[in-house]
Scaffold this motif. Sequence first.
Motif, mmCIF file in Angstrom:
data_model
loop_
_atom_site.group_PDB
_atom_site.id
_atom_site.type_symbol
_atom_site.label_atom_id
_atom_site.label_comp_id
_atom_site.label_asym_id
_atom_site.label_seq_id
_atom_site.Cartn_x
_atom_site.Cartn_y
_atom_site.Cartn_z
ATOM 1 N N ARG A 89 -8.147 -4.399 -10.783
ATOM 2 C CA ARG A 89 -8.724 -3.418 -9.851
ATOM 3 C C ARG A 89 -8.014 -2.078 -9.988
ATOM 4 N N LEU A 90 -6.708 -2.092 -10.141
ATOM 5 C CA LEU A 90 -5.961 -0.848 -10.328
ATOM 6 C C LEU A 90 -6.370 -0.162 -11.623
ATOM 7 N N GLU A 91 -6.494 -0.945 -12.687
ATOM 8 C CA GLU A 91 -6.842 -0.375 -13.992
ATOM 9 C C GLU A 91 -8.208 0.293 -13.988
ATOM 10 N N SER A 92 -9.083 -0.126 -13.063
ATOM 11 C CA SER A 92 -10.428 0.440 -13.018
ATOM 12 C C SER A 92 -10.473 1.795 -12.317
ATOM 13 N N LEU A 93 -9.374 2.172 -11.660
ATOM 14 C CA LEU A 93 -9.351 3.435 -10.922
ATOM 15 C C LEU A 93 -9.016 4.586 -11.860
ATOM 16 N N PRO A 94 -9.640 5.736 -11.689
ATOM 17 C CA PRO A 94 -9.341 6.884 -12.555
ATOM 18 C C PRO A 94 -7.903 7.368 -12.337
ATOM 19 N N GLY A 95 -7.251 7.715 -13.439
ATOM 20 C CA GLY A 95 -5.910 8.272 -13.350
ATOM 21 C C GLY A 95 -4.803 7.258 -13.162
ATOM 22 N N VAL A 96 -5.150 5.971 -13.171
ATOM 23 C CA VAL A 96 -4.133 4.912 -13.027
ATOM 24 C C VAL A 96 -3.907 4.293 -14.400
ATOM 25 N N LYS A 138 0.824 -1.200 0.000
ATOM 26 C CA LYS A 138 0.000 0.000 0.000
ATOM 27 C C LYS A 138 0.864 1.257 0.000
ATOM 28 N N GLU A 139 1.925 1.235 0.801
ATOM 29 C CA GLU A 139 2.846 2.368 0.808
ATOM 30 C C GLU A 139 3.391 2.619 -0.593
ATOM 31 N N PHE A 140 3.826 1.556 -1.259
ATOM 32 C CA PHE A 140 4.421 1.749 -2.576
ATOM 33 C C PHE A 140 3.408 2.266 -3.585
ATOM 34 N N ALA A 141 2.162 1.811 -3.495
ATOM 35 C CA ALA A 141 1.145 2.280 -4.439
ATOM 36 C C ALA A 141 0.956 3.793 -4.325
ATOM 37 N N VAL A 142 0.916 4.294 -3.106
ATOM 38 C CA VAL A 142 0.783 5.744 -2.907
ATOM 39 C C VAL A 142 1.998 6.462 -3.489
ATOM 40 N N ARG A 143 3.181 5.917 -3.248
ATOM 41 C CA ARG A 143 4.405 6.541 -3.757
ATOM 42 C C ARG A 143 4.457 6.491 -5.282
ATOM 43 N N ALA A 144 3.959 5.415 -5.866
ATOM 44 C CA ALA A 144 3.942 5.325 -7.328
ATOM 45 C C ALA A 144 3.025 6.388 -7.926
ATOM 46 N N MET A 145 1.889 6.616 -7.297
ATOM 47 C CA MET A 145 0.985 7.660 -7.783
ATOM 48 C C MET A 145 1.629 9.038 -7.671
ATOM 49 N N LEU A 146 2.345 9.273 -6.589
ATOM 50 C CA LEU A 146 3.031 10.550 -6.416
ATOM 51 C C LEU A 146 4.137 10.725 -7.454
ATOM 52 N N GLY A 147 4.671 9.621 -7.956
ATOM 53 C CA GLY A 147 5.784 9.680 -8.899
ATOM 54 C C GLY A 147 5.375 9.768 -10.352
ATOM 55 N N GLN A 148 4.071 9.783 -10.616
ATOM 56 C CA GLN A 148 3.618 9.868 -12.000
ATOM 57 C C GLN A 148 4.049 11.189 -12.640
ATOM 58 N N ALA A 208 -3.835 20.478 0.039
ATOM 59 C CA ALA A 208 -2.507 20.349 0.630
ATOM 60 C C ALA A 208 -1.520 19.674 -0.316
ATOM 61 N N LEU A 209 -1.996 19.181 -1.454
ATOM 62 C CA LEU A 209 -1.145 18.485 -2.414
ATOM 63 C C LEU A 209 -0.747 19.429 -3.542
ATOM 64 N N ALA A 210 0.544 19.551 -3.779
ATOM 65 C CA ALA A 210 1.051 20.411 -4.858
ATOM 66 C C ALA A 210 1.067 19.628 -6.162
ATOM 67 N N LEU A 211 -0.142 19.217 -6.590
ATOM 68 C CA LEU A 211 -0.285 18.377 -7.774
ATOM 69 C C LEU A 211 -1.385 18.949 -8.665
ATOM 70 N N PRO A 212 -1.367 18.610 -9.975
ATOM 71 C CA PRO A 212 -2.489 18.975 -10.834
ATOM 72 C C PRO A 212 -3.786 18.364 -10.301
ATOM 73 N N GLN A 213 -4.909 18.985 -10.577
ATOM 74 C CA GLN A 213 -6.180 18.567 -9.995
ATOM 75 C C GLN A 213 -6.527 17.121 -10.318
ATOM 76 N N LYS A 214 -6.300 16.678 -11.561
ATOM 77 C CA LYS A 214 -6.630 15.298 -11.923
ATOM 78 C C LYS A 214 -5.817 14.296 -11.121
ATOM 79 N N ARG A 215 -4.534 14.624 -10.907
ATOM 80 C CA ARG A 215 -3.699 13.702 -10.136
ATOM 81 C C ARG A 215 -4.074 13.739 -8.657
ATOM 82 N N LYS A 216 -4.513 14.888 -8.169
ATOM 83 C CA LYS A 216 -5.014 14.949 -6.800
ATOM 84 C C LYS A 216 -6.208 14.012 -6.635
ATOM 85 N N ASN A 217 -7.141 14.117 -7.554
ATOM 86 C CA ASN A 217 -8.338 13.282 -7.473
ATOM 87 C C ASN A 217 -7.985 11.795 -7.565
ATOM 88 N N ALA A 218 -7.050 11.473 -8.474
ATOM 89 C CA ALA A 218 -6.650 10.069 -8.640
ATOM 90 C C ALA A 218 -6.000 9.543 -7.363
#
Length: 494
Positions: free
Chosen positions: A407-414, A314-324, A370-380
């Motif tokens: 399951r991952l593929e079904s999530l928006p922005g992934v 779970k930790e890595f999944a969050v970090r992977a999203m932050l690294g997009q 609080a996230l310095a990310l584009p809105q779509k990536r924030k939502n994802a």
Amino acid sequence: MHEDVERCVRAVQSKDARFDGWFFTAVLTTGIYCRPSCPVVPPKPRHMSFYPSSAAAQQAGFRACKRCRPDATPGSPEWNERADLAARAMRLIKDGIVDREGVAGLAARLGYSTRQVERQLQAEVGAGPAALARAQRAQAARLLIETSALPMADVAFASGFSSVRTFNDTVRAVFGLSPTELRRRGRPADVTSAVSLRLPFRAPLCPDNLFGHLVATSVPGVEEWRSGVYRRTLRLPHGHGVAELQPTGAAYIQCTLALSDLRDLTTAINRCRRLLDLDADPVAIDELLARDPVMAPLVRKNPGRRIPQTVDGKEFAVRAMLGQQVSTAAARTHAARLVAAHGEPVSDPGGGLTHLFPTPAALAGLDPSALALPQKRKNALITLIDTLASDDIDLGTGSDWQEARARLESLPGVGPWTVETIAMRALGDPDAFPATDLGIKAAAGGLTLPTAPSALVRHAAAWQPWRGYAAQYLWATGDHPINEMPTRDVVGTP
């Protein structure tokens, strides 16, 4: 492999360490079992019997050899290369599920009946889940007996035994010595809260990208590289810990674990092994990849590359999203901010680690502003965190790889890059291949491989089932810190 008697006999007679962990040799005349590379004179073939696991040998009444210590071999790579029921069960047992939740808990995690799990493991490894967990407890007990001066009662319960009597009986049955006799042979140092041990692996091992990747992508406060040692905090079932992992140049990684609860010893060891991919079979992997004329020079240059994985899916999944779509440095910065705001503080007298990475539950309800990310990536990111927090997706050691992918593929922005990166490093799928990665595409262009993802995937079919390792060789052609063993300390606070 244990059923191929001729091949096993040849491996034992040549003392071939490559097969340590693949099978175990029981000597009928002495009642002991050994690893294939045992230094003693091999018995005659008619006096040998072969078992697929140490638990199966123990269940058949054999005790562990005092010379070669077969309980301390690398694990079979088979369980990290497969995604079927037996492999998922073995990964969960290594993570301590049977000790914490019982055989029924293991079966529930897998979605099968207890009887089905028992039958499948008996057929595959010659022992059921209870016997496999017992063998693992015995190994943990031996480590504590020989490397600490803890009272034996504390060793018993820290190793997962329900009583001191069961602990004494098991140690004597497995090792042919009482706990006191084992301690006398080990001559431990003074009492310490840390346990030092060696994590064996199959040679060769290329540490450059393994430690280079972990350090270059490290999250300040959670990970650091200090005096040639990779250090990180661990969130464990009964508490937390700090792991120190150091390449040695020998056939083992030096590991020191400082744990808040010693019951987590076995789980911590196996998570460190998984993080460094130490149960891989590099000879088989490199042999297949080197059949491709384009890959062969890369393999010859630095054989034995591993896939840097994770201690927490779970930790890595969050970090992977932050690294997009951002640089490695930017991803570290984003992760450090989450850690500082939501991570659980820990004490680290030996270094500068300050926090555990926050759980999805701790991040649930995160303010997107609080996230310095584009809105779509924030939502994802918020959607992923909520999904992980509600346990709607399993990224643990016993997960179904294809189900998790879907399951991952079904999530928006992934997208494909995120899915394959999580599959490679969080799920541990050795065939995951992020064909859309910019580093992979750049390497392919420099090697006359196709750069279009679809064409590259077709070419990479010849690298199956180890395309994840091919990715490590491709990345290594680039000039990036992930490919280099760190030469200076990388420390910092979030």
